[in-house]
Design an enzyme around this catalytic site. Structure first.
Site, PDB file in Angstrom:
ATOM      1  N   ILE A 150       0.858  -1.180   0.000  1.00 27.21           N
ATOM      2  CA  ILE A 150       0.000   0.000   0.000  1.00 27.21           C
ATOM      3  C   ILE A 150       0.898   1.235   0.000  1.00 27.21           C
ATOM      4  O   ILE A 150       1.774   1.376   0.863  1.00 27.21           O
ATOM      5  CB  ILE A 150      -0.916   0.016   1.230  1.00 27.21           C
ATOM      6  CG1 ILE A 150      -1.828  -1.217   1.246  1.00 27.21           C
ATOM      7  CG2 ILE A 150      -1.745   1.292   1.258  1.00 27.21           C
ATOM      8  CD1 ILE A 150      -2.793  -1.309   0.082  1.00 27.21           C
ATOM      9  N   LYS A 151       0.672   2.113  -0.959  1.00 30.04           N
ATOM     10  CA  LYS A 151       1.476   3.331  -1.050  1.00 30.04           C
ATOM     11  C   LYS A 151       0.870   4.420  -0.166  1.00 30.04           C
ATOM     12  O   LYS A 151      -0.305   4.765  -0.308  1.00 30.04           O
ATOM     13  CB  LYS A 151       1.577   3.818  -2.500  1.00 30.04           C
ATOM     14  CG  LYS A 151       2.401   2.913  -3.384  1.00 30.04           C
ATOM     15  CD  LYS A 151       2.499   3.442  -4.816  1.00 30.04           C
ATOM     16  CE  LYS A 151       3.534   4.521  -4.944  1.00 30.04           C
ATOM     17  NZ  LYS A 151       3.791   4.875  -6.376  1.00 30.04           N
ATOM     18  N   ILE A 152       1.690   4.937   0.729  1.00 28.88           N
ATOM     19  CA  ILE A 152       1.290   6.005   1.639  1.00 28.88           C
ATOM     20  C   ILE A 152       2.272   7.156   1.473  1.00 28.88           C
ATOM     21  O   ILE A 152       3.482   6.941   1.484  1.00 28.88           O
ATOM     22  CB  ILE A 152       1.297   5.516   3.103  1.00 28.88           C
ATOM     23  CG1 ILE A 152       0.248   4.408   3.295  1.00 28.88           C
ATOM     24  CG2 ILE A 152       1.048   6.665   4.069  1.00 28.88           C
ATOM     25  CD1 ILE A 152       0.265   3.768   4.668  1.00 28.88           C
TER      26      ILE A 152
END
Length: 955
Positions: A150-152
């Site tokens: 998941i890109k944060i």
């Protein structure tokens, strides 16, 4: 050769050689056709590709253009009613899962070090820690692939979200890192997240993370400043020139050096001993923007152990072709420090540049996401075709430009999302957020559908012939639209709606129904509104004479929980009590039980109607950018036209089959926006004329029913558009789409209220007339007579009343024609004339008031409103009192031939109507409005004929 065609498979392939130096090549690209064709798999097999990253810009290019995704879009839309955001996410998850499946062998072979596919949380959440955590958790579960990251974003708000996600065992790709200071926060977040797991006795094995450190964008910014200073003759030109193309790699080397120190620390050793994997640095933004540099500069210069380079397709091809592989990250670290020191000495603000790049990066991803969602929303509308209404704008160039600017302002400020989030500062910052339950009421009603369908079956089984709804304003106008639009359904009662205290009108309705076979619906949100209470008292008394003790079984109520009407219903043994939502104002309540219960009684197809309403909701969703959001577009036209161009008269014309929509829209627009001296003045049912009868204060809204077209209306609106008047045409393909328009207009009204700058959910001036009315009825109860009220002039059957100020302006005239002429002469350009008739609203009087209003419009070239009291007091009355002081009002009252008692009171319905007319006039006068009352003595029909003649002569 391109990356789309797979690699060479050559042992000397530079991409494959990266593995020997501990670096993993990932591809900064994803597209469905690329995965499905096997090209992604070939890159894995022949080029040693070990991962894939995506971002909004990549998806925007992939989904927003071409036809790759069209079959799945059509399939989804055939089965579900979704918004653009859900549609995007469904498509994206499909792509992510497919790519994850291709890369899973890499994930297994590398023991979870590589083989990842990244999916970004919504870019809109970059500054919201709590929402980012929730989104990361939701996407992790939705995709359900172990090799997902998941890109944060690595913003100040993103770092705590990284820690929380890692602590939950979610793989994380931290994106938008530009500075060493930001990177340090991210490393700390990763370690703290792992430590949190360890402290709970949970495993830290197999949790992967990369920190995406952006490179080339730094040189673009720094080099631009260098070039500008050299061009300006800076005395340090030579030193500046020596830094071109070097700062970004030096900055990255510092980050790598910091990482090396971390993995040697005792703190990290404890985690490593527990099986934790290091958070690898990932070099992002590695395509070369400056053509004077090597096209593989940011790949060649950033090779080192335990790192990743996510490479765009073209750069991927270039590196395969002529990349040079060596351990460059650890080469000449002192030189990297000298570059950074020299940059600082020369005043190249690296810290400022990186801060700007974070802001621009967030904004850039938001822009790309807006473009992506806009493209998907446009496709969605095209594919749905006649399943949704269609809007056509014909606006003058200046208004069109201003509307486009407003839509762009709404986009850049994220106002659609703010509206859905209940951000009161979008309006006046007061309590607006407490009145937005209408935004999601359709979803709630669909979940409760079985309740309504069971009730509907019970109504049918009991064999009622008639149903009479007793209500006012928001409780009556929506059901009236449903009754007039859909008519009677076989096996169900005929639905009538009574919203008047005129005794003749009450008697008319009583004569239409068979009380022994009638279901009475008492509809009142507050439960304390005068009219529904006395109408209930009257019909309950009449029904009891026929039904005896069974009378309660013929009554139901729709009211808010805890209201007075709830107590009455329980006391009188009503058959059913349905509850409204306290967080929905009356005029926004048509899709709540206040509309759905009458719809059920009338036998309407509830599921189909709610599905149409749901299409309206989803088309206006938070994920739909303003330019593609029909509610925002319509609201912007109305709001900007009023605010910037003085076009505040919204003229509403609907096809014959849906004509009653205008009456509902009157209340929605007037009561929502007409306050604080501002607002929209709705003009309903004013037969369209030629362009030359109008001033420059109008916006025309044409609700066109395609299945019941009116060629005369079509021609008239075409002429208006040709003449340069602003025309909004909304085409409904079938009647049930009025439900879609219910939601869209509610949303548009909220938008227009924000643009105008008012609270779109209060009605501060409605109560004033109620207070005055109550004073008069209380006085009658105490004394048995009305307070004295003397006309200032009489002429034949007419008596004229006004407050002292208005009377003084009109006393020069002694005849009806002269008084009326003086009254109408007070109207100027941009004003409107409102005829407020407290008489029986039947076919004859409606035809009369239409004829008179047109003579006034054509004679004065002014907008005209034709209203019946007291009905309008709960509708347009708010705008008349609290909106712009541009109205010229004429009350019309008459002697009542019929009068009816109000059970339990000394006053009658005739007294109530008189009190309402007086009370309303007093408030209008108090607000400085130009108002005149004409009372007709004797025969109403002949009196109306004479009044029409006098008005015609006066204008």
């Amino acid at each position: 050769m391109t990356a789309y065609e797979a690699g060479t498979g050559d042992a000397a392939n530079p991409l494959k050689q990266l593995a020997r130096h501990g670096q993993s090549p990932w591809l900064d690209f994803i597209q469905r056709s690329y995965t499905e064709s096997g090209k992604l798999k070939k890159l894995v097999e022949e080029d040693g590709l070990k991962g894939v990253t995506s971002n909004p810009s990549i998806f925007q290019k992939a989904m927003g253009h071409g036809t790759d995704y069209d079959p799945q879009i059509r399939q989804i839309l055939a089965d579900r009613i979704v918004d653009a955001g859900t549609l995007y996410e469904t498509l994206a998850i499909h792509d992510i899962r497919a790519a994850a499946k291709v890369l899973h062998p890499v994930y297994a072979q590398t023991a979870k070090v590589d083989g990842y596919v990244s999916l970004e949380v919504s870019p809109y959440l970059a500054r919201d820690t709590k929402a980012t955590i929730a989104e990361a958790r939701r996407l992790w579960i939705a995709v359900g692939a172990p090799n997902l990251m998941i890109k944060i974003p690595g913003t100040d708000e993103g770092a705590p979200a990284v820690q929380a996600a890692i602590a939950e065992g979610i793989n994380v790709n931290v994106t938008l890192l530009f500075s060493l200071s930001a990177y340090k926060k991210v490393v700390e977040a990763y370690i703290a997240g792992l430590e949190e797991r360890l402290s709970r006795g949970e495993s830290v094995k197999g949790i992967a993370s990369v920190a995406s450190f952006f490179v080339s964008r730094i040189d673009v910014k720094i080099d631009k400043e260098i070039d500008a200073r050299i061009a300006a003759g800076d005395r340090e030109a030579e030193s500046l020139r020596g830094l071109r193309g070097k700062v970004a790699i030096a900055n990255a080397k510092q980050a790598y050096e910091y990482w090396q120190g971390i993995v040697r620390s005792p703190r990290w050793k404890k985690l490593a001993d527990a099986g934790a994997m290091p958070q690898r640095l990932l070099w992002a933004s590695t395509s070369t923007k400056d053509k004077t540099f090597s096209d593989v500069l940011y790949v060649d210069g950033l090779i080192g152990p335990e790192t990743v380079n996510t490479i765009p397709p073209a750069t991927f091809d270039d590196f395969r072709d002529h990349g040079r592989v060596a351990d460059t990250l650890t080469q000449d670290l002192p030189g990297a420090h000298r570059v950074i020191s020299e940059a600082r000495r020369l005043g190249l603000d690296l810290d400022g540049v990186t801060r700007t790049l974070v802001t621009e990066g967030v904004r850039g991803f938001e822009d790309a996401f807006d473009a992506l969602l806009g493209a998907i929303a446009a496709k969605q509308a095209a594919f749905l075709g006649n399943k949704v209404t269609k809007t056509t704008l014909n606006l003058p160039a200046s208004l069109d430009t201003a509307v486009r600017e407003e839509l762009e302002a709404w986009r850049t400020k994220g106002n659609v999302r703010r509206l859905w989030a209940g951000d009161a500062t979008l309006w006046t910052g007061r309590d607006e957020g407490n009145w937005l339950k209408w935004l999601t009421i359709v979803d709630d009603q669909l979940l409760a559908l079985s309740k309504f369908e069971e009730f509907q079956a019970e109504v049918k089984a009991r064999g009622f012939r008639d149903a009479l709804l007793l209500g006012m304003g928001g409780s009556s106008l929506g059901p009236e639209v449903l009754a007039q639009t859909f008519g009677k359904h076989e096996g169900f009662p005929h639905l009538y709606v009574l919203d008047s205290t005129d005794p003749q009108q009450i008697r008319d309705f009583q004569d239409r129904i068979d009380i022994s076979r009638t279901l009475f619906i008492v509809s009142s949100k507050s439960g304390g509104t005068l009219e529904p209470n006395i109408l209930k008292a009257y019909f309950f008394d009449q029904a009891k004479k026929v039904l005896g003790d069974k009378v309660g079984s013929h009554f139901i109520t729709v009211t808010d929980p805890g209201s007075h009407m709830e107590d009455v219903a329980k006391k009188d043994g009503f058959w059913k009590i349905f509850y409204g939502e306290k967080q929905i104002g009356g005029r926004y309540s048509v899709l709540s039980d206040f509309g759905l219960v009458p719809a059920a009684v009338a036998g309407l197809p509830l599921k189909l109607l709610l599905e149409s309403a749901l299409r309206g909701e989803k088309s206006c969703a938070a994920s739909v950018p303003p330019a593609q959001n029909p509610g925002v577009v319509l609201g912007s036209v109305l709001g900007v036209a009023a605010r910037d161009f003085g076009r505040d008269k919204v003229t509403i014309i609907a096809s014959p089959g849906i004509y009653d929509m205008g009456a509902w829209l009157e209340q929605l627009l007037a009561e929502s926006t007409g306050k604080d001296g501002k607002g929209l003045i709705p003009i309903d049912d004013e037969t369209i004329g030629k362009p030359d009868v109008y001033g420059k204060d109008r916006v025309f809204a044409y609700l066109r029913l395609a299945e019941d077209p009116c060629p005369r209306q079509d021609a008239a609106f075409a002429a208006l558009a040709e003449a340069g008047e602003p025309v909004v045409t909304i085409e409904l393909h079938e009647r049930r789409q009025v439900l879609e328009e219910f939601f869209r207009w509610e949303f548009a009204t909220a938008v227009a209220g924000s643009i105008i700058g008012i609270n779109a959910f209060n009605q501060p001036d409605v109560e004033a007339s109620k207070i005055e009315t109550k004073k008069i009825t209380n006085a009658y109860n105490e004394t048995g007579k009305l307070p004295p009220y003397e006309p200032f002039a009489k002429d034949g059957p007419f008596a004229f009343y006004a407050d002292p100020k208005n009377a003084a302006a009109l006393k020069a005239g002694t005849t009806a024609e002269a008084i009326l002429k003086a009254h109408f002469a007070r109207a100027g350009a941009g004003d409107y004339v409102a005829l407020l008739a407290y008489i029986d609203r039947d076919t004859a009087t409606r035809e009369w008031i239409q004829k008179v209003r047109l003579s006034v419009r054509d004679g004065l070239k002014l907008a005209t409103a034709a209203e019946f009291g007291p009905r309008f007091q709960h509708s347009t009355g708010q705008a008349y009192k609290g909106g712009p002081n541009t109205g010229v009002f004429m009350q019309i009252t008459c002697d009542d031939v019929v009068n009816l008692p109000v059970p339990g009171e000394k006053y009658t319905f005739g007294i109530v109507k008189e009190a309402q007319a007086r009370g309303d006039m007093e408030v209008l006068a108090e607000r400085g409005r130009r108002v005149l009352r004409v009372h007709i003595h004797g025969d109403l029909k002949s009196g109306l004929e004479k009044l029409a003649q006098a008005i015609s002569a006066a204008v």
